[in-house]
Design a protein around this motif. Structure first.
Motif, PDB file in Angstrom:
ATOM      1  N   PRO A 182       0.842  -1.199   0.000  1.00 48.77           N
ATOM      2  CA  PRO A 182       0.000   0.000   0.000  1.00 48.77           C
ATOM      3  C   PRO A 182       0.881   1.254   0.000  1.00 48.77           C
ATOM      4  O   PRO A 182       2.000   1.242   0.511  1.00 48.77           O
ATOM      5  N   THR A 183       0.366   2.320  -0.586  1.00 52.71           N
ATOM      6  CA  THR A 183       1.133   3.574  -0.635  1.00 52.71           C
ATOM      7  C   THR A 183       0.745   4.512   0.496  1.00 52.71           C
ATOM      8  O   THR A 183       1.437   5.489   0.749  1.00 52.71           O
ATOM      9  N   CYS A 200      -5.597   3.402   7.856  1.00 57.73           N
ATOM     10  CA  CYS A 200      -6.281   4.005   8.999  1.00 57.73           C
ATOM     11  C   CYS A 200      -6.294   5.531   8.923  1.00 57.73           C
ATOM     12  O   CYS A 200      -7.346   6.157   9.019  1.00 57.73           O
ATOM     13  N   CYS A 201      -5.084   6.163   8.767  1.00 57.37           N
ATOM     14  CA  CYS A 201      -5.011   7.625   8.813  1.00 57.37           C
ATOM     15  C   CYS A 201      -4.703   8.274   7.476  1.00 57.37           C
ATOM     16  O   CYS A 201      -4.787   9.487   7.347  1.00 57.37           O
ATOM     17  N   GLY A 202      -4.295   7.496   6.494  1.00 55.72           N
ATOM     18  CA  GLY A 202      -3.985   8.059   5.187  1.00 55.72           C
ATOM     19  C   GLY A 202      -2.561   8.571   5.059  1.00 55.72           C
ATOM     20  O   GLY A 202      -2.198   9.138   4.043  1.00 55.72           O
ATOM     21  N   GLY A 203      -1.721   8.379   6.101  1.00 51.22           N
ATOM     22  CA  GLY A 203      -0.328   8.847   6.056  1.00 51.22           C
ATOM     23  C   GLY A 203       0.492   8.076   5.054  1.00 51.22           C
ATOM     24  O   GLY A 203       0.209   6.918   4.734  1.00 51.22           O
ATOM     25  N   HIS A 204       1.553   8.754   4.568  1.00 55.99           N
ATOM     26  CA  HIS A 204       2.395   8.148   3.534  1.00 55.99           C
ATOM     27  C   HIS A 204       3.757   7.702   4.057  1.00 55.99           C
ATOM     28  O   HIS A 204       4.576   7.243   3.286  1.00 55.99           O
TER      29      HIS A 204
END
Length: 127
Positions: free
Chosen positions: A6-7, A11-15
């Motif tokens: 995953p990029t 859960c939080c959308g952090g990269h």
């Protein structure tokens, strides 16, 4: 086969993701057996004097050891015979380059039996 990671965090959308480890799943796929045709040529000759035909004798074929005239590698006979014990199946798989522990095969048979038990009880109840 490696599945793309995953990029972003689900859960939080952090990269800012770092690799923690990996899970490896192994599956065994079977490919149909490969057969080859071996042609044995026995030339025929005729005698110019007596006009008789002569030919080399047919070579002997390896047999199954059970009186059949089939080559030893012929598995058509095995397909119609009763099921082999697990230890013999494990030996055959090992010879084909796929070593499977006898305990693994026994666990698989036990799982199938456990899954079929409720169905067998229903069938018994109907009889």
């Amino acid at each position: 086969m490696v599945i793309a990671p995953p990029t972003a965090c689900a859960c939080c959308g952090g990269h800012r993701l770092r690799k923690l480890g990996e899970d490896v799943t192994r599956t065994l796929e079977s490919q149909p057996r490969q057969w080859k045709v071996i042609e044995t040529v026995r030339e025929k000759f005729t005698c110019r004097d007596c006009e008789k035909v002569t030919q080399a004798p047919r070579p002997s074929m390896p047999s199954q050891g059970d009186g059949r005239d089939e080559p030893a590698g012929d598995d058509r006979v095995r397909e119609v015979r009763p099921a082999q014990p697990l230890n013999r199946q494990a030996e055959r798989y090992a010879l084909e380059g796929v070593p499977i522990a006898l305990s693994t095969m026994a666990d698989a048979v036990g799982s199938v039996c456990a899954a079929l038990a409720p169905i067998l009880r229903l069938v018994e109840a109907m009889c």
